[in-house]
Design a protein around this motif. Sequence first.
Motif, PDB file in Angstrom:
ATOM      1  N   ILE A  41       9.590   6.121   8.121  1.00  0.00           N
ATOM      2  CA  ILE A  41      10.789   5.272   8.027  1.00  0.00           C
ATOM      3  C   ILE A  41      10.830   4.707   9.640  1.00  0.00           C
ATOM      4  CG2 ILE A  41      13.101   5.177   7.861  1.00  0.00           C
ATOM      5  CD1 ILE A  41      11.910   4.868   5.413  1.00  0.00           C
ATOM      6  N   ASN A  42      10.626   5.546  10.695  1.00  0.00           N
ATOM      7  CA  ASN A  42      10.984   4.999  12.051  1.00  0.00           C
ATOM      8  C   ASN A  42       9.771   4.112  12.614  1.00  0.00           C
ATOM      9  OD1 ASN A  42      13.391   6.532  13.491  1.00  0.00           O
ATOM     10  ND2 ASN A  42      12.709   7.938  12.003  1.00  0.00           N
ATOM     11  N   ILE A  43       8.787   4.193  12.082  1.00  0.00           N
ATOM     12  CA  ILE A  43       7.516   3.433  12.554  1.00  0.00           C
ATOM     13  C   ILE A  43       7.238   2.308  11.748  1.00  0.00           C
ATOM     14  CG2 ILE A  43       6.719   5.120  14.004  1.00  0.00           C
ATOM     15  CD1 ILE A  43       4.432   5.504  12.251  1.00  0.00           C
ATOM     16  N   ILE A  44       7.627   2.287  10.491  1.00  0.00           N
ATOM     17  CA  ILE A  44       7.027   1.499   9.339  1.00  0.00           C
ATOM     18  C   ILE A  44       7.371  -0.189   9.984  1.00  0.00           C
ATOM     19  CG2 ILE A  44       9.249   1.309   7.775  1.00  0.00           C
ATOM     20  CD1 ILE A  44       6.904   1.517   5.665  1.00  0.00           C
ATOM     21  N   ASP A  45       8.512  -0.428  10.665  1.00  0.00           N
ATOM     22  CA  ASP A  45       8.943  -1.717  11.114  1.00  0.00           C
ATOM     23  C   ASP A  45       7.824  -2.472  11.909  1.00  0.00           C
ATOM     24  OD1 ASP A  45      11.117  -2.056   9.364  1.00  0.00           O
ATOM     25  OD2 ASP A  45      12.201  -1.103  10.870  1.00  0.00           O
ATOM     26  N   ASP A  46       7.549  -1.633  12.826  1.00  0.00           N
ATOM     27  CA  ASP A  46       6.425  -1.943  13.652  1.00  0.00           C
ATOM     28  C   ASP A  46       5.143  -2.218  13.044  1.00  0.00           C
ATOM     29  OD1 ASP A  46       8.006  -2.362  15.886  1.00  0.00           O
ATOM     30  OD2 ASP A  46       7.311  -0.587  17.005  1.00  0.00           O
ATOM     31  N   LEU A  47       4.730  -1.313  12.130  1.00  0.00           N
ATOM     32  CA  LEU A  47       3.266  -1.197  11.621  1.00  0.00           C
ATOM     33  C   LEU A  47       3.243  -2.470  10.387  1.00  0.00           C
ATOM     34  CD1 LEU A  47       2.727   2.361  11.125  1.00  0.00           C
ATOM     35  CD2 LEU A  47       1.741   0.735  12.912  1.00  0.00           C
ATOM     36  N   ARG A  48       4.276  -2.689   9.768  1.00  0.00           N
ATOM     37  CA  ARG A  48       4.413  -3.738   8.592  1.00  0.00           C
ATOM     38  C   ARG A  48       3.339  -3.439   7.496  1.00  0.00           C
ATOM     39  NH1 ARG A  48       3.506  -8.268  10.611  1.00  0.00           N
ATOM     40  NH2 ARG A  48       3.155  -7.504  12.796  1.00  0.00           N
ATOM     41  N   PRO A  49       2.990  -2.491   7.140  1.00  0.00           N
ATOM     42  CA  PRO A  49       2.141  -2.294   6.051  1.00  0.00           C
ATOM     43  C   PRO A  49       2.496  -3.029   4.717  1.00  0.00           C
ATOM     44  CG  PRO A  49       3.432  -0.380   5.956  1.00  0.00           C
ATOM     45  CD  PRO A  49       3.824  -1.200   7.031  1.00  0.00           C
ATOM     46  N   ASP A  50       1.123  -3.468   4.116  1.00  0.00           N
ATOM     47  CA  ASP A  50       1.013  -4.086   2.782  1.00  0.00           C
ATOM     48  C   ASP A  50       0.965  -2.854   1.699  1.00  0.00           C
ATOM     49  OD1 ASP A  50       1.135  -6.860   3.415  1.00  0.00           O
ATOM     50  OD2 ASP A  50      -0.745  -6.164   4.618  1.00  0.00           O
ATOM     51  N   LEU A  77       5.994  -3.932  -0.949  1.00  0.00           N
ATOM     52  CA  LEU A  77       5.111  -2.886  -0.453  1.00  0.00           C
ATOM     53  C   LEU A  77       4.418  -2.120  -1.586  1.00  0.00           C
ATOM     54  CD1 LEU A  77       3.971  -1.027   2.034  1.00  0.00           C
ATOM     55  CD2 LEU A  77       6.156   0.413   1.527  1.00  0.00           C
ATOM     56  N   VAL A  78       3.297  -2.023  -1.643  1.00  0.00           N
ATOM     57  CA  VAL A  78       2.368  -1.071  -2.684  1.00  0.00           C
ATOM     58  C   VAL A  78       2.127   0.018  -1.968  1.00  0.00           C
ATOM     59  CG1 VAL A  78       0.085  -1.257  -3.722  1.00  0.00           C
ATOM     60  CG2 VAL A  78       1.082  -3.272  -2.988  1.00  0.00           C
ATOM     61  N   ILE A  79       2.803   0.914  -2.995  1.00  0.00           N
ATOM     62  CA  ILE A  79       2.710   2.504  -2.711  1.00  0.00           C
ATOM     63  C   ILE A  79       2.070   3.066  -3.741  1.00  0.00           C
ATOM     64  CG2 ILE A  79       4.027   4.553  -2.934  1.00  0.00           C
ATOM     65  CD1 ILE A  79       6.574   2.879  -1.614  1.00  0.00           C
ATOM     66  N   VAL A 100       2.642   1.819  -7.634  1.00  0.00           N
ATOM     67  CA  VAL A 100       1.459   1.240  -8.347  1.00  0.00           C
ATOM     68  C   VAL A 100       0.537   2.283  -8.869  1.00  0.00           C
ATOM     69  CG1 VAL A 100      -0.294  -0.315  -7.916  1.00  0.00           C
ATOM     70  CG2 VAL A 100       1.706  -0.767  -6.892  1.00  0.00           C
ATOM     71  N   GLU A 101       0.269   3.149  -8.089  1.00  0.00           N
ATOM     72  CA  GLU A 101      -0.700   4.077  -8.501  1.00  0.00           C
ATOM     73  C   GLU A 101      -0.530   5.619  -8.134  1.00  0.00           C
ATOM     74  OE1 GLU A 101      -3.688   3.553 -10.256  1.00  0.00           O
ATOM     75  OE2 GLU A 101      -3.556   1.569 -10.215  1.00  0.00           O
ATOM     76  N   TYR A 102      -1.066   6.656  -8.978  1.00  0.00           N
ATOM     77  CA  TYR A 102      -1.127   8.024  -8.414  1.00  0.00           C
ATOM     78  C   TYR A 102      -2.289   8.378  -8.385  1.00  0.00           C
ATOM     79  CZ  TYR A 102       3.403   7.362 -10.998  1.00  0.00           C
ATOM     80  OH  TYR A 102       4.640   6.791 -11.274  1.00  0.00           O
ATOM     81  N   MET A 103      -2.625   9.469  -7.561  1.00  0.00           N
ATOM     82  CA  MET A 103      -4.050   9.796  -7.134  1.00  0.00           C
ATOM     83  C   MET A 103      -3.712  11.369  -7.109  1.00  0.00           C
ATOM     84  SD  MET A 103      -6.024   6.942  -4.789  1.00  0.00           S
ATOM     85  CE  MET A 103      -7.572   7.901  -5.105  1.00  0.00           C
ATOM     86  N   LEU A 104      -4.509  11.849  -7.745  1.00  0.00           N
ATOM     87  CA  LEU A 104      -4.639  13.414  -7.586  1.00  0.00           C
ATOM     88  C   LEU A 104      -5.413  13.934  -6.249  1.00  0.00           C
ATOM     89  CD1 LEU A 104      -5.221  14.761 -11.327  1.00  0.00           C
ATOM     90  CD2 LEU A 104      -3.306  15.164  -9.749  1.00  0.00           C
ATOM     91  N   LYS A 105      -5.091  15.049  -5.488  1.00  0.00           N
ATOM     92  CA  LYS A 105      -5.778  15.706  -4.547  1.00  0.00           C
ATOM     93  C   LYS A 105      -6.767  16.769  -5.072  1.00  0.00           C
ATOM     94  CE  LYS A 105      -2.574  14.976  -0.587  1.00  0.00           C
ATOM     95  NZ  LYS A 105      -1.842  15.638   0.475  1.00  0.00           N
ATOM     96  N   PRO A 106      -7.783  17.020  -4.533  1.00  0.00           N
ATOM     97  CA  PRO A 106      -8.443  16.119  -3.499  1.00  0.00           C
ATOM     98  C   PRO A 106      -9.001  14.804  -3.933  1.00  0.00           C
ATOM     99  CG  PRO A 106      -9.921  17.920  -4.178  1.00  0.00           C
ATOM    100  CD  PRO A 106      -8.484  18.040  -4.955  1.00  0.00           C
ATOM    101  N   LYS A 118      -8.695  -3.004  -7.514  1.00  0.00           N
ATOM    102  CA  LYS A 118      -7.653  -3.160  -8.355  1.00  0.00           C
ATOM    103  C   LYS A 118      -6.493  -3.657  -7.423  1.00  0.00           C
ATOM    104  CE  LYS A 118      -5.364  -0.292 -10.835  1.00  0.00           C
ATOM    105  NZ  LYS A 118      -4.966   0.412 -12.336  1.00  0.00           N
ATOM    106  N   ILE A 119      -6.101  -3.079  -6.499  1.00  0.00           N
ATOM    107  CA  ILE A 119      -4.902  -3.334  -5.709  1.00  0.00           C
ATOM    108  C   ILE A 119      -5.137  -4.557  -4.797  1.00  0.00           C
ATOM    109  CG2 ILE A 119      -3.664  -2.848  -3.604  1.00  0.00           C
ATOM    110  CD1 ILE A 119      -3.572   0.029  -4.530  1.00  0.00           C
ATOM    111  N   LYS A 120      -6.500  -4.849  -4.346  1.00  0.00           N
ATOM    112  CA  LYS A 120      -7.063  -6.233  -3.735  1.00  0.00           C
ATOM    113  C   LYS A 120      -6.699  -7.180  -4.305  1.00  0.00           C
ATOM    114  CE  LYS A 120     -10.304  -8.176  -1.083  1.00  0.00           C
ATOM    115  NZ  LYS A 120     -10.106  -9.487  -1.430  1.00  0.00           N
TER     116      LYS A 120
END
Length: 245
Positions: A41-50, A77-79, A100-106, A118-120
Motif C-alpha cells: 500500500i505504501n509503494i503501489i502509488d509509485d509503481l502503478r501496476p496494472d 487493478l487486476v488482482i 480475477v484469478e486464484y492460483m494454488l501454491k506451488p 487470458k489476462i493479457k
Amino acid sequence: MYRVMIIDDETSARRLLQVSVDWQSFDMELVGEAASGIEAINIIDDLRPDIAFVDISMPFMNGIEFTQIAKMRYRDLVIIILTGFDDFEYARQCIRLQVVEYMLKPIVRQELTEVLTKIKENLDKYNTRTQEIGPDITPSVIGQITQYLRENFTDSSINLTSVAQQFGFNPSYLSRKFKQETGESFVEFLIKCRMERAIGLARTSMKMFYTANAVGIPDPNYFGRCFKKYSGISYSEYVSLHTSQ
C-alpha cells in the motif's frame, strides 16, 4: 507494456514468480515487489501496476484486506490471489472483491502461462485506463499538499491516490507535478516526514513496534527497512548509539 507487482511475504515465492515467465512475451514487465500488504500500500502509488499477484496469507495485512483497500482505490487493478490448498475456501471470499484469478501454491508454470494469456487478452480488449485530466497544479497547491502530509503522516491509510482524490487531481498527474516542484517523489516525501518523527522517538528509547505505529507504518519489518535506508543504521543500533551518549 503492462506493469506487474508481486506481493508475498515469502522471498522464495517472489523469486519463483520472477523467473517462471518470459514477461516480455506477454507485453509485461515486473516493476516491483512487497513483502507485506502494508508495504505494498505504501509503494503501489509509485509503481502503478496494472496486475498484482497477492499472497492471501501475510502478516499485519493479509491478501483479502489488501485487496479490499486496493480495489477501492484502483478499480482497474487486476488482482491474482495466491493461496495454499488449505486456504482455498477462504480465498473465495475475494469473489465479491472482483478478483480475477486464484492460483494454488506451488505455482505450476503451465497454469501461470494460461492465466497470463487470458489476462493479457482481457486487458488488450477492455483496457480503459484513466486519461490524465484535471486542472493545472500550481506551486501553492503543492505547498498545501506538503503541509497536509506534515500534519497527517501518522495516518497509515494516506497515500498518493487518497491525497489526489482529496485535492481533486489525477494521481499520475499529481505524482509528476509533486516531483517537479519538490524534487522528491510523493512517497519519498511521506517517508521522510515519518522517519524524521521516528528518529525523534528513537532518541527517547521507544521500542520500535510502538514507534512504527506512531509514525503510520504499523508493519515493523517495512518500518525497519525504511528507517535503515533513511538513517544508515538499524533502529536498534540508533537507539543504542544515542542511549550510550
